[in-house]
Structure formats: structure tokens, C-alpha cells
Write an enzyme that holds these catalytic residues in place. Structure first.
Site, PDB file in Angstrom:
ATOM      1  CG  LEU A 198      48.744  30.789  54.536  1.00  0.00           C
ATOM      2  CD1 LEU A 198      49.694  31.966  54.499  1.00  0.00           C
ATOM      3  CD2 LEU A 198      48.613  30.247  55.944  1.00  0.00           C
ATOM      4  N   GLY A 199      44.797  30.976  52.192  1.00  0.00           N
ATOM      5  CA  GLY A 199      43.548  31.602  51.799  1.00  0.00           C
ATOM      6  C   GLY A 199      43.516  31.783  50.303  1.00  0.00           C
ATOM      7  N   GLY A 224      41.786  34.434  47.418  1.00  0.00           N
ATOM      8  CA  GLY A 224      41.009  35.649  47.201  1.00  0.00           C
ATOM      9  C   GLY A 224      40.829  35.890  45.724  1.00  0.00           C
ATOM     10  N   GLY A 225      40.363  37.081  45.418  1.00  0.00           N
ATOM     11  CA  GLY A 225      40.102  37.427  44.032  1.00  0.00           C
ATOM     12  C   GLY A 225      41.341  37.370  43.171  1.00  0.00           C
ATOM     13  CG  PHE A 226      44.214  40.076  43.441  1.00  0.00           C
ATOM     14  CD1 PHE A 226      44.051  40.629  42.180  1.00  0.00           C
ATOM     15  CD2 PHE A 226      43.920  40.828  44.555  1.00  0.00           C
ATOM     16  CE1 PHE A 226      43.608  41.925  42.040  1.00  0.00           C
ATOM     17  CE2 PHE A 226      43.473  42.131  44.414  1.00  0.00           C
ATOM     18  CZ  PHE A 226      43.312  42.682  43.162  1.00  0.00           C
ATOM     19  N   GLY A 227      44.063  35.412  43.742  1.00  0.00           N
ATOM     20  CA  GLY A 227      44.724  34.106  43.668  1.00  0.00           C
ATOM     21  C   GLY A 227      44.883  33.485  45.036  1.00  0.00           C
ATOM     22  CB  VAL A 269      47.733  33.452  50.202  1.00  0.00           C
ATOM     23  CG1 VAL A 269      48.984  33.911  50.936  1.00  0.00           C
ATOM     24  CG2 VAL A 269      47.060  34.621  49.529  1.00  0.00           C
ATOM     25  CE  LYS A 328      46.716  37.865  46.811  1.00  0.00           C
ATOM     26  NZ  LYS A 328      46.155  38.047  48.122  1.00  0.00           N
ATOM     27  CG  ASP A 335      40.110  44.834  47.155  1.00  0.00           C
ATOM     28  OD1 ASP A 335      38.952  45.164  47.508  1.00  0.00           O
ATOM     29  OD2 ASP A 335      40.402  43.701  46.745  1.00  0.00           O
TER      30      ASP A 335
END
Ligand SMILES: *[C@@H]1O[C@H](CO)[C@@H](O)[C@H](O)[C@H]1NC(C)=O
Ligand SMILES: *[C@@H]1O[C@H](CO)[C@@H](O)[C@H](O)[C@H]1NC(C)=O
Ligand SMILES: *[C@@H]1O[C@H](CO)[C@@H](O)[C@H](O)[C@H]1NC(C)=O
Ligand SMILES: *[C@@H]1O[C@H](CO)[C@@H](O)[C@H](O)[C@H]1NC(C)=O
Ligand SMILES: *[C@@H]1O[C@H](CO)[C@@H](O)[C@H](O)[C@H]1NC(C)=O
Ligand SMILES: *[C@@H]1O[C@H](CO)[C@@H](O)[C@H](O)[C@H]1NC(C)=O
Ligand SMILES: *[C@@H]1O[C@H](CO)[C@@H](O)[C@H](O)[C@H]1NC(C)=O
Length: 626
Positions: A355-356, A358-361, A363, A378, A474
Site C-alpha cells: 500500500l505504501g 515510509g520511513g518505518f517500512g 505497508v 506494517k 510524526d
């Protein structure tokens, strides 16, 4: 009278018996050799099945099997019509020790003697020795089936049939082929295949003085064309009284089992064909001890390879779904997901389910196998064990958070170096897609306003309405997700703490995203609810203006959104900053101020703190805008 009768009876018997005896010496047929009158030496023996075995795999051995009586070969040729002609038919098999190397082979022979004590093994086939090979005085005739090429005796190849007179330098020889009557062609035949082979040797002394050797696999009718058809005058070789039989030998490095299954011999006419149904069977290819060892080794290897493969598969399978589970986690049991379920839900974390990122990983979208509930998973990579306990505790408590403007955290799962967080699935995805990409429709002000209000409400819940203060740390458009009704929901709350816990407290990481970081945060490194509000302000301007907080495409002085708005505000042109994509006809005036006003009133306590921020903070702009 009685005596006379008895004498007559005796005479009659004698007359009947005598020709029969004479005939017996001239011809015989053995469909298997059980009870046969043979003279054997060396390793030769008759199995109980009637199979005649010459050599076995013992090295450098010779052996012989002869019909026990000598046959009359009348060389003076004047007395008896068919004195030297003969016909014989036999079936043999060579089962070599090693599949591709034969022993030295075997021979059918007609010999003046059955004593071969002076003969040698190897290429001499137990018939000659190195000094008498080739001497006419041997009076020995042989048809050899030689499985090894011997340059010393001039073999054609390693598969020859040869006619030997007096010595092993064949008078005539040929590689083994047979003529297929049915197909009308010559076909190759291997002597050492281990399969039974039929041989017909016919010699006609009277008319042609031709010796024919015909060969074919068992159950193939006698070929119309002999393999060898050689003119030969046997009266120069044979003596009056000759023994017929077989000999074979093994070499120093190569050996073979030589078998004879059946044999017919005739001096009075064509040798009868053998009755295949009566022939003994060849022994089942018994494995020699080394071979047995080899088989065992191979079997063990196969087994162990099989075990290794299944073992590996099992380990891989285990590994695939392996999780990290510790005792202290037991109390969070209900919120723990099994990795296997998540793996299945996301189709093995396939790229097309992303799905996307980001900085954390990354999804992933998924559907839980048990309940068919759509979720977002996630994957956060996290190597440090440090702080994990506290973090999981926080996740667990955050799982109890309930607010319609927060993305519900359903649970978690832990693997080595990896943390998986399971959230409610938000069908409309993140807000930044609506603001900055063309793939989603434009949002009008009413929609944007509702989203801002929702997010503000969610943030307020985190800060002030729950049992503990939760800092988001964040807040930004990409962390705001839209549900089916396009309501804004704040996601990823508390996740930044993961990195906080994992690091050395002395060098606290500043977590968050550039452009949303409150100015004092970079100095003190201490996150507060106020720094969340600063980020929220940046987010709000982002939504109102349709621009990222830092836009690299702009002129340097306009790059920082907050600075730009502040500049425009000072010039009294703050409305110029609003998103030009907003629906035509909407009242733009006061939008920024209105949103600011609302947001500030939603944060009774933090707004005060926010007002104390430096001049460059967006809250101050908003405040003044009020
Ligand atoms: C061959 O036969 C002899 C006599 O029966 C026996 O002693 C010997 O072990 C056999 N050799 C092999 C390799 O089987
Ligand atoms: C070869 O055999 C003959 C008898 O056929 C014998 O007289 C002679 O000594 C043998 N020679 C060798 C080398 O064994
Ligand atoms: C057999 O043939 C080989 C090779 O053609 C030759 O060297 C040898 O002398 C011959 N031996 C006899 C006994 O004719
Ligand atoms: C028969 O053997 C010969 C010589 O080894 C070879 O050239 C030929 O191809 C073989 N024919 C068949 C049908 O295998
Ligand atoms: C040997 O073969 C030739 C050619 O096929 C044939 O003419 C002859 O009759 C055969 N001789 C015997 C004794 O079978
Ligand atoms: C065959 O050999 C014998 C004895 O040497 C001789 O008398 C006879 O003439 C020979 N026959 C032919 C056809 O060569
Ligand atoms: C030998 O040949 C004669 C005449 O053809 C035949 O009657 C007899 O059955 C044959 N015997 C053998 C053992 O082949």
C-alpha cells in the site's frame, strides 16, 4: 529252445541298442544341463537349475566344459559321407563384472584333448599358451566370442566373433552384428550385455567346405545371413577323434560370468533348435559384495539426501513462519498475530499488496484468513532487542485506544529483526496522495476542513483524553489516512518511540520529518505535545496550501512553506498561499485563519505553549492570523 530264444532276444536287443549308442555319440541335445554328461574343469559347474556356468568373477581363471566322449571326425573322408561336417546350436550369456568391460570371453572348440593344464587364461582363453599359440600341431579349432580387444592376437574390435584354427589369430573375424530377417538389415549386438545370445555353427565339408557362424539374440529366429561364412578345410586341422565343448577365461583386471543355457550338437545333420521354454534361467543379477556395498552407499546417500531435503524444507518452512515470542509477551496474547496468518493474509508479502512505503517500512494490504477482515500490515525492521519490551507494552496499550480519528491498531507480531503491526485497513489511503499526486481526486475545502478537524480531534485524544499522554511525533499528510467516508484518521502514532527506546538515551534521536520539526526540537531533542502541535500546524498549512512543507521545486526563498507563508502574511497577501486547486466558487477568504482558529481552540492547553514558540513557528503565524 528257451536258450535259443534268449540268445535271439539278446541279439535283437544288441541290434537295437548298438545304433542307438552310435547315434548318441554323434549327436546330443541339452535344453539345460541337468544330468548332462559333461567333463568340467576349473570353475565350471552346473547349477541345480541346469545352467552351466564356466568362469565367475574370479580373476585369471580358465575353465572348460566338454561333452564327455570323443566324437569321430573321420579325416580320411573316403569312408563316411559326412565325416567332418557338423552342426551345433547353443545359447550363452556373458555377465561381466563391470557393465562395460567383458572378461576375455569364451569359445566353442573342437579339441583332440580335454587336458588344458598348460593353457593360460587372459587372451589365451584357456586354450593355448604363449608358446603354442598358432601352431598347427595344436589341432584345435575354435569359434571365439571375445569380449576384449587384444592387439596381440589381432582382434577386430572389442566385440568380435572369430574363427580360430590352431591359434587365436583368427582366420576370419567380424564385429558382432546379426541380420534381422524381419527388417532386412544388420543390427548391432553386444556380447557382454548379460542377455542370452544364440549361436549356430554349421560346417559343410562335402560340397562347399564353408563354415558358417550365425548369431542372434534369444527369441530371434535364425538369421538368413550368417555373420561369418568362411571357406575352410577342416581336414587339415582336425584329427579322427575329437572332443567338443567350451572354454572361457578371465583376465587379471576384468572378469565375467560365462553361462551356457543349452546346447545341441549334430554330426548327422542340422542341429536341432533348442527348446527355449526348457532352458534354465540366468541367475538374477546378483550384486557382488562391493556392488552391494555400493548399493548400500547409494541407498544411504539417497536416503540422506532425501532427509536433508525434507529437513531443509521443514527448516525453511519453519523459518518461513518463524516468530520471536518471549515469556513477557504472554499478557499481550490477544493482540498477538501469528506470522503464518499475516503471511497468508498478504499473499506472502507480495509486492502487489504494498500500500505504501515510509520511513518505518512497507505497508501491505491483507485479508485475515480466519475472519476475512481487511487489514494493513506494517513491516518495521528493527534489530535491537533493547526497549522491545517497553515498546510492545506501549503497542499493547495503544491497541486499547479507541477514537474515530485514529487508525485502529489491532495487534502485532514479532520476528527476528522485524516487527509487524496490524492496523485497520483504510480504503482511501493516505492524504498526501490526494494532495500531491494526480491519481486521486482533488479535495474541496469542506473535505479538507473536515479532515483537519478530525486529525486535530485525534491528536487531542492522544495528548489529553487518554489515560496516558501519547506523543505522535510524526504528524504529516502521509501519516493521515482516509477511511471510506473520507474522514481523516491519524496513523502510526507512537511508532517513533520504537527508535527512541532502541537508542542510547544520551544521544536522543530527533525523530519526525524535516519540515514538521518544531525549531526547539532540533535544539533540545525533547519531544513534547507542543512539538506535535507544531507538526500539526505544518500539516494544516500543507493541507490548506496544497504544498509540501519543504518544496524543492520552488525558489530558494520560497522553499520552506512556513517561511513563505509568513512572508506573504507580512505582505498582507496570505490568501495567495492557498491551494489554487480548491473548487472555484468556494469562499477562500479566511480559510487559513478559520482553520487556525478552530485548531487552536481545540487545543486549549497546547495552544498556549505553542504561542510561546519562536517567530518562525507556524503556530505563531496562525495565532496572529486569529
Ligand atoms: C568363483 O567360484 C569359486 C568356486 O565356486 C569360488 O571359490 C569363488 O569365490 C568364486 N568367485 C567369485 C568372485 O564369486
Ligand atoms: C604350452 O603348452 C605346451 C603343451 O601344449 C607345453 O609343452 C609348453 O611347455 C607350454 N608352454 C608354456 C610357456 O606354458
Ligand atoms: C597374430 O597377429 C599379431 C598381429 O597381427 C601378430 O603380431 C602375431 O605375430 C600373430 N601371431 C601368430 C601366432 O600368428
Ligand atoms: C553399430 O556399431 C557400429 C560400430 O561400433 C556403429 O558405427 C554403428 O553406428 C552401430 N549401429 C547401430 C544401429 O547402433
Ligand atoms: C553357409 O552360408 C551360405 C551363405 O548364406 C550358404 O550358401 C550355405 O549353404 C551355408 N552353409 C551351411 C553349412 O549352412
Ligand atoms: C583339404 O585338405 C586335405 C588334407 O590336407 C586335402 O587332401 C584336400 O585336398 C583339401 N581339400 C581342398 C578342397 O582343399
Ligand atoms: C541330427 O540331425 C538328424 C537329421 O537331420 C535329425 O534327425 C536329428 O534330430 C538331429 N539331432 C540333433 C540332436 O540335432
Amino acid at each position: 529252445m528257451i536258450t535259443a530264444l534268449r540268445s535271439l532276444q539278446f541279439l535283437i536287443l544288441l541290434f537295437i541298442e548298438l545304433p542307438a549308442l552310435a547315434q548318441d555319440e554323434n549327436q546330443f541335445i541339452y535344453n539345460g544341463f541337468r544330468g548332462a554328461n559333461l567333463r568340467l574343469d576349473g570353475l565350471a559347474n552346473v547349477h541345480s537349475s541346469g545352467l552351466l556356468q564356466l568362469t565367475n568373477n574370479s580373476k585369471q581363471r580358465t575353465c572348460h566344459a566338454f561333452y564327455h566322449l570323443p566324437l569321430k571326425f573321420d579325416t580320411s573322408s573316403s569312408r563316411l559321407a559326412q565325416s567332418l561336417s557338423f552342426s551345433t546350436n547353443f545359447i550363452f550369456a556373458i555377465v561381466p563384472e563391470y557393465p562395460t568391460i567383458g572378461g576375455h570371453g569364451m569359445a566353442f572348440n573342437i579339441s583332440p584333448s580335454m587336458d588344458f593344464t598348460q593353457a593360460q587364461a587372459n587372451q589365451y582363453l584357456g586354450l593355448f599358451n604363449s608358446s603354442n599359440n598358432g601352431l598347427a600341431s595344436n589341432h584345435l579349432f575354435a569359434v571365439e566370442f571375445d569380449a576384449l580387444k587384444n592387439l596381440e592376437v589381432g582382434d577386430v574390435n572389442d566385440n568380435p566373433v572369430g574363427i580360430d584354427a590352431g591359434g587365436l589369430n583368427s582366420t576370419a573375424s567380424a564385429p558382432v552384428t546379426y541380420f534381422s530377417n524381419k527388417e532386412g538389415t544388420e543390427k548391432n549386438l553386444s556380447l557382454i550385455s548379460g542377455n542370452p545370445i544364440q549361436v549356430w555353427i554349421d560346417y559343410d565339408h562335402e560340397v562347399e567346405k564353408l563354415l558358417n557362424v550365425t548369431i542372434a539374440p534369444i527369441r530371434t529366429p535364425k538369421p538368413n545371413r550368417p555373420l561369418l561364412s568362411t571357406p575352410i578345410n577342416l581336414s587339415q586341422i582336425l584329427l579322427d577323434s575329437m572332443y567338443v565343448g567350451f572354454s572361457s577365461s578371465t583376465g587379471s583386471s576384468s572378469a565375467a560370468n560365462h553361462y551356457i543355457l543349452g546346447w545341441s550338437f549334430n554330426k548327422s545333420g542340422q542341429a536341432q533348435n533348442l527348446d527355449l521354454s526348457k532352458l534354465p534361467k540366468l541367475p538374477r543379477k546378483r550384486k557382488s559384495r562391493e556392488k552391494m556395498g555400493l548399493y548400500i552407499t547409494v541407498s544411504l546417500m539417497t536416503l540422506s539426501i532425501f532427509l536433508i531435503i525434507t529437513g531443509t524444507a521443514y527448516v525453511v518452512w519453519r523459518k518461513k513462519y518463524e516468530e520471536v515470542r518471549e515469556d513477557w509477551e504472554q499478557e499481550y496474547g490477544p493482540q498477538r498475530f501469528s506470522y503464518k496468518d499475516l503471511y497468508k493474509a498478504t499473499n506472502g508479502f507480495k509486492d502487489r499488496e504494498i500500500l505504501g512505503a515510509g520511513g518505518f517500512g512497507k505497508v501491505y494490504r491483507g485479508v485475515l484468513p480466519s475472519s476475512n477482515i481487511e487489514v494493513a500490515v506494517k513491516k518495521v525492521s528493527h534489530d535491537s532487542k533493547q526497549g522491545m519490551k517497553e515498546f510492545v507494552a506501549e503497542i499493547a496499550s495503544m491497541g486499547r485506544l479507541r477514537h474515530r480519528n485514529l487508525v485502529q491498531l489491532l495487534g502485532y507480531c514479532r520476528r527476528k529483526g522485524e516487527l509487524l503491526l496490524v492496523y485497520d485497513y483504510m480504503p482511501n489511503g493516505s492524504l498526501d496522495k490526494f494532495l500531491f499526486s494526480n491519481e486521486k481526486p482533488n479535495l474541496n475545502w469542506a473535505q479538507r476542513y473536515r479532515i483537519l478537524r478530525g486529525v486535530a480531534s485525534g491528536l487531542l485524544y492522544l495528548h489529553e483524553e487518554w489515560e496516558k499522554v501519547i506523543l505522535h511525533r510524526d504528524v504529516k499528510a502521509s501519516n493521515v489516512l482516509l477511511d471510506a467516508g473520507l474522514n481523516g484518521r491519524l496513523g502510526d502514532f507512537g511508532l517513533a518511540r520504537l527508535y527512541d527506546h532502541g537508542t542510547n538515551p544520551q544521544t536522543t534521536n530527533v525523530v519526525g520529518t524535516v519540515g514538521y520539526l518544531a525549531p526547539e526540537l532540533t535544539r533540545t531533542g525533547k519531544a513534547t505535545t507542543s512539538s506535535d502541535v507544531f507538526a500539526f500546524g505544518a500539516f494544516m498549512l500543507e493541507v490548506a496550501c496544497g504544498r509540501r512543507p519543504i518544496d524543492l521545486q520552488e525558489l530558494p526563498e520560497d522553499m520552506i512553506l512556513v517561511d513563505w507563508i509568513f512572508e506573504m502574511w507580512k505582505q498582507g497577501a496570505v490568501l495567495e498561499t492557498s491551494d489554487p486547486d480548491w473548487e472555484v466558487g468556494m469562499v477562500k477568504k479566511g480559510n487559513v485563519e478559520a482553520s487556525a482558529e478552530f485548531v487552536m481552540s481545540s487545543f486549549p492547553s497546547t495552544s498556549g505553549k505553542a504561542s510561546a514558540f519562536s517567530m518562525s513557528s507556524n503556530e505563531s503565524i496562525l495565532f496572529r492570523g486569529r
